[in-house]
Enzyme design. Structure first.
Site, PDB file in Angstrom:
ATOM      1  N   GLY A 241       0.756  -1.246   0.000  1.00  0.00           N
ATOM      2  CA  GLY A 241       0.000   0.000   0.000  1.00  0.00           C
ATOM      3  C   GLY A 241       0.784   1.292   0.000  1.00  0.00           C
ATOM      4  O   GLY A 241       0.194   2.362  -0.211  1.00  0.00           O
ATOM      5  N   ARG A 278       3.364  -1.528  -5.816  1.00  0.00           N
ATOM      6  CA  ARG A 278       3.582  -0.241  -6.484  1.00  0.00           C
ATOM      7  C   ARG A 278       4.917   0.413  -6.103  1.00  0.00           C
ATOM      8  O   ARG A 278       5.660   0.897  -6.955  1.00  0.00           O
ATOM      9  CB  ARG A 278       2.428   0.697  -6.086  1.00  0.00           C
ATOM     10  CG  ARG A 278       2.351   1.986  -6.873  1.00  0.00           C
ATOM     11  CD  ARG A 278       1.276   2.899  -6.268  1.00  0.00           C
ATOM     12  NE  ARG A 278       0.016   2.257  -6.066  1.00  0.00           N
ATOM     13  CZ  ARG A 278      -0.963   2.163  -6.985  1.00  0.00           C
ATOM     14  NH1 ARG A 278      -0.794   2.691  -8.176  1.00  0.00           N
ATOM     15  NH2 ARG A 278      -2.098   1.550  -6.702  1.00  0.00           N
ATOM     16  N   CYS A 344     -12.595   3.614 -28.894  1.00  0.00           N
ATOM     17  CA  CYS A 344     -13.884   4.292 -29.030  1.00  0.00           C
ATOM     18  C   CYS A 344     -14.563   4.470 -27.683  1.00  0.00           C
ATOM     19  O   CYS A 344     -15.602   3.846 -27.404  1.00  0.00           O
ATOM     20  CB  CYS A 344     -14.773   3.499 -29.983  1.00  0.00           C
ATOM     21  SG  CYS A 344     -13.979   3.268 -31.549  1.00  0.00           S
ATOM     22  N   GLU A 345     -13.947   5.230 -26.815  1.00  0.00           N
ATOM     23  CA  GLU A 345     -14.508   5.565 -25.501  1.00  0.00           C
ATOM     24  C   GLU A 345     -13.992   6.959 -25.167  1.00  0.00           C
ATOM     25  O   GLU A 345     -12.789   7.220 -25.333  1.00  0.00           O
ATOM     26  CB  GLU A 345     -13.961   4.637 -24.397  1.00  0.00           C
ATOM     27  CG  GLU A 345     -14.206   3.180 -24.568  1.00  0.00           C
ATOM     28  CD  GLU A 345     -15.413   2.666 -23.801  1.00  0.00           C
ATOM     29  OE1 GLU A 345     -16.017   3.436 -23.027  1.00  0.00           O
ATOM     30  OE2 GLU A 345     -15.746   1.503 -24.011  1.00  0.00           O
TER      31      GLU A 345
HETATM   32  C1  LIG Z   1      -3.767  -7.956  -0.436  1.00  0.00           C
HETATM   33  C2  LIG Z   1      -2.883  -7.003  -1.149  1.00  0.00           C
HETATM   34  N1  LIG Z   1      -1.580  -6.963  -0.820  1.00  0.00           N
HETATM   35  C3  LIG Z   1      -0.727  -6.121  -1.445  1.00  0.00           C
HETATM   36  C4  LIG Z   1      -1.168  -5.268  -2.429  1.00  0.00           C
HETATM   37  C5  LIG Z   1      -0.175  -4.363  -3.079  1.00  0.00           C
HETATM   38  O1  LIG Z   1      -0.476  -3.036  -2.880  1.00  0.00           O
HETATM   39  P1  LIG Z   1       0.530  -1.922  -3.370  1.00  0.00           P
HETATM   40  O2  LIG Z   1       0.839  -2.175  -4.789  1.00  0.00           O
HETATM   41  O3  LIG Z   1      -0.204  -0.656  -3.169  1.00  0.00           O
HETATM   42  O4  LIG Z   1       1.734  -2.009  -2.503  1.00  0.00           O
HETATM   43  C6  LIG Z   1      -2.515  -5.261  -2.791  1.00  0.00           C
HETATM   44  C7  LIG Z   1      -3.007  -4.320  -3.804  1.00  0.00           C
HETATM   45  O5  LIG Z   1      -4.018  -3.732  -3.723  1.00  0.00           O
HETATM   46  C8  LIG Z   1      -3.396  -6.164  -2.132  1.00  0.00           C
HETATM   47  O6  LIG Z   1      -4.687  -6.210  -2.458  1.00  0.00           O
END
Ligand SMILES: Cc1ncc(COP(=O)(O)O)c(C=O)c1O
Length: 418
Positions: A241, A278, A344-345
């Site tokens: 996250g 991410r 096409c959106e």
């Molecule tokens: C259960 C779970 N773990 C890890 C992640 C990875 O999240 P992030 O890419 O934001 O670190 C997600 C993504 O939503 C997730 O659903």
């Protein structure tokens, strides 16, 4: 604009020591390009922030599931967070030993549970009572013991886009904090279940760290409650996250995040599992696209490029921002443009209201596209999925072929006239 991936030298743009134009000359556009050294640098930064914490980083495969990317993380000792049998099988292509795999997700099927049990994964992150019962039943049939954590929904507001917020009590994820202890007690009575941990993931692209702190506090009290009930765990999985800077967001140093873990969780003396996606790959990849047309009118200007929402869904799906650079023409911007694809959106845009100068055939980089870029792409409008390229120092190699028309129809053509 803050980006460590590309830099300009003598009117050319580079990733590591490769001129991006060479990549487009060789492999065409659109394509995703990643930098191996940037990925490793990002992982090393996280590892060094966590150096005083007993931890395991399980890369979230959903953020970028290319086998060559998974291999980088595997070679550096990471585990993986998976959400499907497909992701587990991808990991198995890299390493048959899946003892560092955690399995998240609210809808694990019979077949997926069987596969994960036969692969002896580290833990199932259980998201409901029904799932717990199902895992126990399948484990019994297979004559094995399933290792589980319960994913607790701590009811904290991650202050991110609602579609990627997962830790509120109205979200479909996890077990409400009030019910978690009772489910642990239930799990403790099941013969084919071994409780090994506790888990929590509150959302994605979280830039204000305070929701993590709220979640850690709640998890910490639950761990105390488990101890009191004599329920033993050996790890605390704090999910992923951590957000990245897409649009000048202020990102707290990773040290603050590590300090929060130390403050609230270290005292329990358990291994801390993290599931970042991410953070590890987002800024290490870009989407390279070419200008097809410039379309100007009295009130709106468009740069129509050869990439589209099927290649990078984030802008259409979350109204997400990606910085954009014209790699070919670095002259002063002369107009505001929306950068749009051929689909096409009206939702098919990659960027809106950007000051740019552009001409037909210019190369445009859509930055910070290493996470949830290719992995969310589709064949919408019968567009073959695009190639992926890895840069490593002064070398670049294809890590996924561009799909062909035959790829698009291969599951249908045999049914024609049957
Ligand atoms: C259960 C779970 N773990 C890890 C992640 C990875 O999240 P992030 O890419 O934001 O670190 C997600 C993504 O939503 C997730 O659903």
């Amino acid at each position: 604009m803050s980006n460590d991936l590309v830099y300009s030298k003598n009117s050319n743009y580079y990733i590591e020591n490769v001129n991006i134009k060479e990549i487009s000359d060789k492999f065409g556009t659109p394509c995703y390009i990643y930098s191996k050294s940037n990925i490793i640098k990002q992982l090393t930064e996280l590892q060094s922030a966590l150096k005083d914490i007993n931890h395991l980083i399980c890369f979230a495969v959903k953020s970028n599931s290319n086998l060559s990317i998974l291999k980088i993380f595997n070679d550096l000792g990471c585990g993986f967070d998976i959400v499907s049998a497909g992701e587990l099988k991808r990991v198995q292509q890299i390493n048959n030993n899946t003892e560092k795999v955690v399995f998240s997700g609210v809808g694990k099927s019979f077949e997926e549970i069987q596969l994960a049990l036969s692969s002896n994964i580290l833990a199932f992150n259980v998201e409901s009572e029904d799932e717990l019962v199902r895992i126990n039943k399948i484990a019994k049939e297979m004559g094995v013991i399933a290792k589980i954590s319960i994913r607790v929904n701590p009811n904290v507001d991650a202050k991110t886009h609602p579609y990627i917020s997962t830790g509120l009590k109205d979200n479909k994820f996890g077990i409400n904090e009030e019910n978690a202890l009772a489910l642990y007690q239930h799990a403790n009575k099941l013969n084919n279940i071994k409780i090994t941990g506790i888990d929590c993931h509150i959302g994605s692209q979280i830039t204000d760290l305070s929701p993590f702190e709220d979640a850690f506090k709640k998890i910490s009290s639950l761990v105390d409650a488990l101890e009191k009930d004599n329920i033993k765990i050996d790890h605390i999985d704090i999910g992923g996250g951590i957000g990245i800077d897409y649009n000048n967001e202020v990102i707290s140093p990773l040290k603050y995040y590590a300090d929060m873990i130390t403050k609230h969780l270290k005292k329990h003396n358990k291994k801390i599992i993290l599931e970042p996606g991410r953070l590890l790959v987002g800024k290490s990849g870009l989407l390279l696209t070419k200008v097809e047309y410039i379309k100007k009118s009295n009130h709106k200007n468009f740069i129509i490029v050869d990439a589209a929402m099927n290649d990078l869904m984030r802008p259409a799906l979350y109204n997400a921002h990606h910085d954009v650079i014209n790699l070919t023409n670095q002259n002063e911007p002369n107009n505001k443009f929306d950068i749009v694809g051929p689909i096409c959106e009206t939702g098919d845009f990659l960027a809106e209201d950007r000051l740019l100068t552009a001409d037909e055939n210019d190369l445009i980089a859509i930055l910070d596209a290493g996470a949830y870029g290719f992995s969310m792409s589709s064949n919408y409008n019968s567009r073959p999925r695009i190639s992926e390229v890895m840069v490593n120092n002064d070398q670049f190699t294809l890590i996924r072929d561009r799909e062909s028309f035959e790829d698009l129809i291969k599951h249908e053509i045999k049914h024609l006239n049957t």
